[in-house]
Design a protein around this motif. Structure first.
Motif, PDB file in Angstrom:
ATOM      1  N   ARG A 264       0.867  -1.191   0.000  1.00 27.13           N
ATOM      2  CA  ARG A 264       0.000   0.000   0.000  1.00 27.13           C
ATOM      3  C   ARG A 264       0.892   1.226   0.000  1.00 27.13           C
ATOM      4  O   ARG A 264       1.636   1.486   0.949  1.00 27.13           O
ATOM      5  N   LEU A 265       0.833   2.007  -1.061  1.00 23.41           N
ATOM      6  CA  LEU A 265       1.661   3.201  -1.200  1.00 23.41           C
ATOM      7  C   LEU A 265       1.216   4.296  -0.228  1.00 23.41           C
ATOM      8  O   LEU A 265       0.022   4.493   0.005  1.00 23.41           O
ATOM      9  N   VAL A 266       2.181   5.004   0.296  1.00 24.18           N
ATOM     10  CA  VAL A 266       1.881   6.175   1.120  1.00 24.18           C
ATOM     11  C   VAL A 266       1.324   7.292   0.256  1.00 24.18           C
ATOM     12  O   VAL A 266       0.384   8.000   0.636  1.00 24.18           O
ATOM     13  N   ASN A 267       1.886   7.428  -0.939  1.00 27.25           N
ATOM     14  CA  ASN A 267       1.484   8.468  -1.884  1.00 27.25           C
ATOM     15  C   ASN A 267       1.266   7.824  -3.245  1.00 27.25           C
ATOM     16  O   ASN A 267       2.202   7.275  -3.831  1.00 27.25           O
ATOM     17  N   ALA A 268       0.064   7.897  -3.760  1.00 21.47           N
ATOM     18  CA  ALA A 268      -0.259   7.256  -5.047  1.00 21.47           C
ATOM     19  C   ALA A 268       0.583   7.808  -6.187  1.00 21.47           C
ATOM     20  O   ALA A 268       0.781   7.131  -7.208  1.00 21.47           O
ATOM     21  N   ASN A 269       1.087   9.023  -6.037  1.00 22.82           N
ATOM     22  CA  ASN A 269       1.894   9.632  -7.096  1.00 22.82           C
ATOM     23  C   ASN A 269       3.367   9.242  -7.018  1.00 22.82           C
ATOM     24  O   ASN A 269       4.147   9.558  -7.916  1.00 22.82           O
ATOM     25  N   ASN A 270       3.755   8.572  -5.941  1.00 25.27           N
ATOM     26  CA  ASN A 270       5.128   8.081  -5.794  1.00 25.27           C
ATOM     27  C   ASN A 270       5.057   6.559  -5.863  1.00 25.27           C
ATOM     28  O   ASN A 270       4.859   5.881  -4.857  1.00 25.27           O
ATOM     29  N   HIS A 271       5.203   6.035  -7.079  1.00 22.56           N
ATOM     30  CA  HIS A 271       4.882   4.629  -7.314  1.00 22.56           C
ATOM     31  C   HIS A 271       6.021   3.850  -7.981  1.00 22.56           C
ATOM     32  O   HIS A 271       5.789   2.902  -8.707  1.00 22.56           O
ATOM     33  N   GLY A 272       7.241   4.253  -7.687  1.00 20.64           N
ATOM     34  CA  GLY A 272       8.372   3.522  -8.243  1.00 20.64           C
ATOM     35  C   GLY A 272       8.896   2.453  -7.299  1.00 20.64           C
ATOM     36  O   GLY A 272       8.322   2.201  -6.230  1.00 20.64           O
ATOM     37  N   LEU A 273       9.996   1.844  -7.682  1.00 21.88           N
ATOM     38  CA  LEU A 273      10.682   0.913  -6.797  1.00 21.88           C
ATOM     39  C   LEU A 273      11.251   1.696  -5.615  1.00 21.88           C
ATOM     40  O   LEU A 273      11.752   2.818  -5.792  1.00 21.88           O
ATOM     41  N   TYR A 274      11.124   1.177  -4.432  1.00 25.49           N
ATOM     42  CA  TYR A 274      11.587   1.780  -3.171  1.00 25.49           C
ATOM     43  C   TYR A 274      10.748   2.992  -2.764  1.00 25.49           C
ATOM     44  O   TYR A 274      11.202   3.855  -2.022  1.00 25.49           O
ATOM     45  N   ALA A 275       9.506   3.051  -3.214  1.00 27.09           N
ATOM     46  CA  ALA A 275       8.596   4.122  -2.795  1.00 27.09           C
ATOM     47  C   ALA A 275       8.085   3.838  -1.387  1.00 27.09           C
ATOM     48  O   ALA A 275       7.892   2.680  -1.006  1.00 27.09           O
ATOM     49  N   PRO A 276       7.841   4.863  -0.582  1.00 26.54           N
ATOM     50  CA  PRO A 276       7.321   4.652   0.778  1.00 26.54           C
ATOM     51  C   PRO A 276       6.005   3.880   0.766  1.00 26.54           C
ATOM     52  O   PRO A 276       5.124   4.136  -0.066  1.00 26.54           O
ATOM     53  N   ALA A 277       5.890   2.930   1.689  1.00 21.98           N
ATOM     54  CA  ALA A 277       4.678   2.119   1.791  1.00 21.98           C
ATOM     55  C   ALA A 277       4.354   1.899   3.261  1.00 21.98           C
ATOM     56  O   ALA A 277       5.206   2.044   4.136  1.00 21.98           O
TER      57      ALA A 277
END
Length: 368
Positions: A264-277
């Motif tokens: 589950r992404l913290v920010n839907a707009n930050n969706h790459g590898l190593y994105a905050p979750a």
């Protein structure tokens, strides 16, 4: 003097038998695991895509130290070889013992005494013969101490000797012996018994997956990266470490996960590898079969990305991010295994494929 000469001759014959057994070897291993509750029946497996199939899991009785099969699995297990050979008469089958949900203390206890090891070994061979399997696979996840590994060494040596004796007594081909192991030769701070593996097993299955999941990582990640530019958590590192430890590449079979994990992404707009979750999507750890992932992609028109640096696929939609091995990732990993002169690959698990897409990609990448 005569008796000593006879003993030496007998020892020579035993060593020669083992050498001949291993020299025959396997030209390639293109394999997968199946279990009865996986979602497909054994009769629905396209066995033409595989050289070997693992039937999972037989159990270890902690009281008798014997290998058993539950009453619910007895029917499908006893018919497994006959069933999958209807489509591919050449496919070899192995009965896998243990698994990730098994009691590791039971395996440690069994391996600690000669009498209990014998009970395990004798019952495993009898069960394999009665059910028509071509081999046996140990999935002990994982030995935890140096004593465990020392006892595992004895188990492998004694298992091989018993299998050789069984082949001699029955006139049948020796049962294959394999083990599913950690991706690297050191686990829980202790080393696997390399020489016993080399001498006793036909090959080992490297579980080069489950490096990360949403319950243990606060960023999105590949749970089965082939490469790790920043460290040692990768299939490539594991392969290299096993070879460096002294095990030949032809004893290694690379694991391919036919499943992924949903973060589950913290920010839907930050969706790459190593994105905050911040946790998993769905039940428990967020595990999803490839077939489920493909449905998610279709239903959400989710973008799919292939990352060549670590070798992984991922997709995303809204705050859901899923890392997995798609057809391109599988093809790259299998090509890697062949380039490294590994014996082959295995998949966990066959029912999670979608219309055999991953299995076909793997077989095509391996080639002739």
């Amino acid at each position: 003097m005569a008796s000593k000469t006879l003993q030496m001759f007998s020892l020579f014959c035993s060593v020669l038998f083992l050498q001949l057994h291993f020299s025959a070897g396997q030209s390639a291993v293109q394999s997968a695991y199946w279990f009865p509750d996986s979602g497909i029946e054994a009769e629905d497996i396209d066995s033409t895509l595989f050289t070997h199939l693992f039937c999972a899991f037989a159990d270890l009785d902690a009281n008798s130290n014997q290998v058993t099969v539950s009453s619910s699995n007895s029917g499908p297990f006893s018919q497994f070889t006959q069933t999958v050979q209807q489509k591919n008469p050449n496919v070899k089958t192995l009965l896998s013992i243990g698994g990730g949900n098994s009691d590791t203390t039971a395996f440690a206890s069994m391996a600690s005494q000669a009498s209990s090891r014998k009970s395990f070994i004798d019952s495993s061979i009898k069960l394999a013969r009665n059910y028509g399997f071509h081999g046996l696979d140990l999935d002990w996840e994982y030995p935890e101490t140096a004593a465990h590994m020392s006892n595992l060494r004895l188990l492998f040596n004694e298992w091989r000797a018993a299998v050789a004796a069984d082949a001699k007594a029955t006139g049948k081909p020796a049962l294959l012996l394999t083990a599913a192991v950690y991706y690297a030769p050191r686990v829980n701070g202790v080393d696997y018994p390399i020489q016993a593996i080399a001498n006793g097993l036909d090959w080992i299955n490297l579980m080069a997956y489950d490096f990360y999941d949403p319950t243990r990582s606060q960023v999105t990640n590949s749970h089965a990266a082939l490469y790790d530019p920043a460290g040692q958590v990768s299939g490539d590192y594991g392969v290299g470490a096993w070879i460096k430890a002294g095990l030949g590449s032809k004893k290694l079979v690379l694991g391919l996960p036919f499943y992924g994990y949903a973060w589950r992404l913290v920010n839907a707009n930050n969706h790459g590898l190593y994105a905050p979750a911040n946790g998993a999507v769905g039940p428990e750890s967020g595990a999803m079969g490839f077939n489920q992932i493909r449905n998610f992609i279709t239903q959400n028109n989710a973008p799919v990305v292939y990352n060549a640096t670590v070798v992984t696929n991922y997709c995303y939609s809204g705050t859901t991010w899923i890392g997995y091995d798609g057809t391109r990732t599988v093809s790259t990993k299998v090509s890697y295994a062949k380039q490294k002169r590994l014996l082959g690959y295995f998949a966990w698990h066959v029912a999670a494929d979608e219309n055999w897409a991953l299995s076909k990609a793997a077989k095509q990448a391996w080639g002739a």
